[in-house]
Write a protein that holds these residues in place. Structure first.
Motif, PDB file in Angstrom:
ATOM      1  N   SER A   1       0.453   7.960  -5.684  1.00 29.56           N
ATOM      2  CA  SER A   1       0.908   6.609  -5.671  1.00 29.56           C
ATOM      3  C   SER A   1       0.433   6.158  -4.450  1.00 29.56           C
ATOM      4  O   SER A   1       0.584   4.475  -4.178  1.00 29.56           O
ATOM      5  N   ALA A   2       0.179   6.672  -3.518  1.00 29.10           N
ATOM      6  CA  ALA A   2       0.040   6.068  -2.181  1.00 29.10           C
ATOM      7  C   ALA A   2      -1.268   5.559  -1.935  1.00 29.10           C
ATOM      8  O   ALA A   2      -2.420   5.831  -2.579  1.00 29.10           O
ATOM      9  N   VAL A   3      -1.514   4.564  -1.030  1.00 35.69           N
ATOM     10  CA  VAL A   3      -2.910   4.248  -0.531  1.00 35.69           C
ATOM     11  C   VAL A   3      -3.014   4.566   0.860  1.00 35.69           C
ATOM     12  O   VAL A   3      -2.487   4.479   1.809  1.00 35.69           O
TER      13      VAL A   3
ATOM     14  N   LEU B   1       1.597  -3.462   2.296  1.00 36.45           N
ATOM     15  CA  LEU B   1       1.626  -2.564   1.335  1.00 36.45           C
ATOM     16  C   LEU B   1       3.172  -2.075   1.279  1.00 36.45           C
ATOM     17  O   LEU B   1       3.855  -1.683   0.349  1.00 36.45           O
TER      18      LEU B   1
ATOM     19  N   ARG C   1       5.114   0.126  -1.430  1.00 36.69           N
ATOM     20  CA  ARG C   1       4.074   1.108  -1.676  1.00 36.69           C
ATOM     21  C   ARG C   1       3.875   2.091  -0.546  1.00 36.69           C
ATOM     22  O   ARG C   1       3.676   1.614   0.886  1.00 36.69           O
ATOM     23  N   LYS C   2       3.768   3.363  -0.592  1.00 40.32           N
ATOM     24  CA  LYS C   2       3.357   4.118   0.504  1.00 40.32           C
ATOM     25  C   LYS C   2       1.999   3.782   0.984  1.00 40.32           C
ATOM     26  O   LYS C   2       1.242   4.052   0.158  1.00 40.32           O
ATOM     27  N   ALA C   3       1.915   3.773   2.177  1.00 41.08           N
ATOM     28  CA  ALA C   3       0.652   3.372   2.771  1.00 41.08           C
ATOM     29  C   ALA C   3       0.262   4.244   3.890  1.00 41.08           C
ATOM     30  O   ALA C   3       1.168   4.127   4.919  1.00 41.08           O
TER      31      ALA C   3
ATOM     32  N   LYS D   1      -3.773   7.830  -3.985  1.00 43.25           N
ATOM     33  CA  LYS D   1      -4.182   7.513  -5.261  1.00 43.25           C
ATOM     34  C   LYS D   1      -5.126   6.583  -5.199  1.00 43.25           C
ATOM     35  O   LYS D   1      -6.094   6.223  -6.174  1.00 43.25           O
ATOM     36  N   HIS D   2      -5.523   5.883  -4.274  1.00 42.59           N
ATOM     37  CA  HIS D   2      -6.386   4.788  -3.895  1.00 42.59           C
ATOM     38  C   HIS D   2      -6.783   4.662  -2.457  1.00 42.59           C
ATOM     39  O   HIS D   2      -6.017   4.956  -1.580  1.00 42.59           O
TER      40      HIS D   2
ATOM     41  N   HIS E   1      -1.366  -3.561  -4.736  1.00 40.02           N
ATOM     42  CA  HIS E   1      -0.066  -3.004  -4.935  1.00 40.02           C
ATOM     43  C   HIS E   1       0.269  -3.227  -6.628  1.00 40.02           C
ATOM     44  O   HIS E   1       0.618  -2.363  -7.401  1.00 40.02           O
TER      45      HIS E   1
ATOM     46  N   LEU F   1      -2.447  -1.488  -8.935  1.00 44.16           N
ATOM     47  CA  LEU F   1      -2.369   0.079  -9.327  1.00 44.16           C
ATOM     48  C   LEU F   1      -1.231   0.171  -9.916  1.00 44.16           C
ATOM     49  O   LEU F   1      -1.182   1.274 -10.780  1.00 44.16           O
ATOM     50  N   ASP F   2      -0.387  -0.770  -9.995  1.00 44.74           N
ATOM     51  CA  ASP F   2       0.757  -0.627 -11.324  1.00 44.74           C
ATOM     52  C   ASP F   2       0.517  -1.171 -12.711  1.00 44.74           C
ATOM     53  O   ASP F   2       1.371  -0.983 -13.319  1.00 44.74           O
TER      54      ASP F   2
END
Length: 299
Positions: free
Chosen positions: A9-11, A56, A61-63, A137-138, A263, A266-267
């Motif tokens: 899930s993290a960027v 983020l 969102r974990k970044a 994830k990204h 954000h 990605l969802d």
């Protein structure tokens, strides 16, 4: 069945970290031979990679920031601010040759003038570790200049199953580069502003520029300040109006928009919802000096 990719899930947000000196309350922009006096000045951590990562993180969102940070006094001050932002700093490399990196911004409403100094190389020694991070994830590339210095960056990210976004970010030496679009092969989400899109495509029309860019990128989101923002995916063009908010400083507003859009994207939200999220994030940024209000990162 949930896969390892689904659990991510993290960027990762990659780019240079700057110390921004932001002058506001000016009656005119600087010109040669004249001294101007500003009503106010703020020293803020800057750079598109940090600003996007901070917004983020503020959105939940974990970044993680993937960057190099100097050891000089200005870099250290920026580092202290970054630590308070909620951004994961495990992939920040500290090196004397990475600073000071400074941007001086003179701001009048939505007009700005910049003077910037870069230092050292863009690629941190932590890049491989970051791309192999199981939570990633990204990958968001905050400026084309970073990709220009690390040409294999998109391929490396895609090889590890990451989706990729890129903000070209204005750089007069690179924005007209004929090889820019080819160098961006593999980017999933392209995030120019209107001026950058015109420089790249030759069209001042948001719709025409996006149509040309959509031949290269599956998803395009175009930022136009007070005109709002456009997106294009699967041949469908959408537009969302800007919010009416008090504007203090537009520095970093585009990077904040990127965070909100990414954000939501990605969802798996529809593009109109992504545009709305981007505009809300950008609107938050313009209401204070600097791209991220550090009070948002406080517990």
């Amino acid at each position: 069945m949930m896969t390892d990719t689904d659990k991510r899930s993290a960027v990762l947000s990659i780019g240079r970290i700057y110390c921004d000196l932001i002058f506001t309350g000016l009656e005119e922009l600087p010109v040669l031979g004249r001294e101007l006096f500003a009503d106010d000045m703020r020293i803020a951590a800057g750079g598109g990679a940090f600003i996007s990562a901070a917004h983020l993180a503020n959105a939940g969102r974990k970044a993680a920031l993937v960057a190099r940070l100097g050891t000089d006094a200005l870099s250290s001050d920026a580092g202290r601010q970054i630590q308070a932002s909620g951004v994961d700093l495990r992939f920040v490399e500290h090196s004397a040759d990475a600073g000071p990196q400074v941007t001086v911004a003179a701001v009048i409403d939505e007009e700005r003038a910049f003077l910037t100094r870069r230092a050292g190389a863009a690629m941190p020694s932590t890049l491989g570790e970051a791309l192999n991070w199981p939570e990633a994830k990204h990958l968001h590339i905050a400026e084309y200049a970073t990709l220009h210095e690390i040409p294999a960056l998109v391929r490396l990210a895609k090889d590890r199953g990451l989706s990729v976004s890129l903000d070209p970010s204005w750089d007069a030496a690179l924005i007209y580069d004929k090889g820019l679009l080819q160098a961006c092969t593999g980017v999933d989400l392209f995030l120019p502003n209107l001026e950058e899109a015109e420089a790249i495509t030759g069209s001042a029309s948001p719709e025409k520029a996006m149509l040309m860019l959509s031949a290269i990128f599956p998803h395009v989101a175009l930022k136009a300040g007070a005109q709002g923002a456009w997106s294009m995916s699967d041949g469908v063009v959408l537009h969302a109006e800007a919010e009416a908010v008090p504007v203090v400083d537009t520095t970093g507003a585009g990077d904040a928009f990127n965070a909100g859009f990414i954000h939501a994207w990605l969802d798996g939200k529809p593009h109109l919802a992504c545009l709305t999220a981007g505009i809300q994030s950008g609107s938050l940024a313009v209401q204070s000096a600097g791209g991220f209000d550090m009070s948002l990162g406080e517990p």
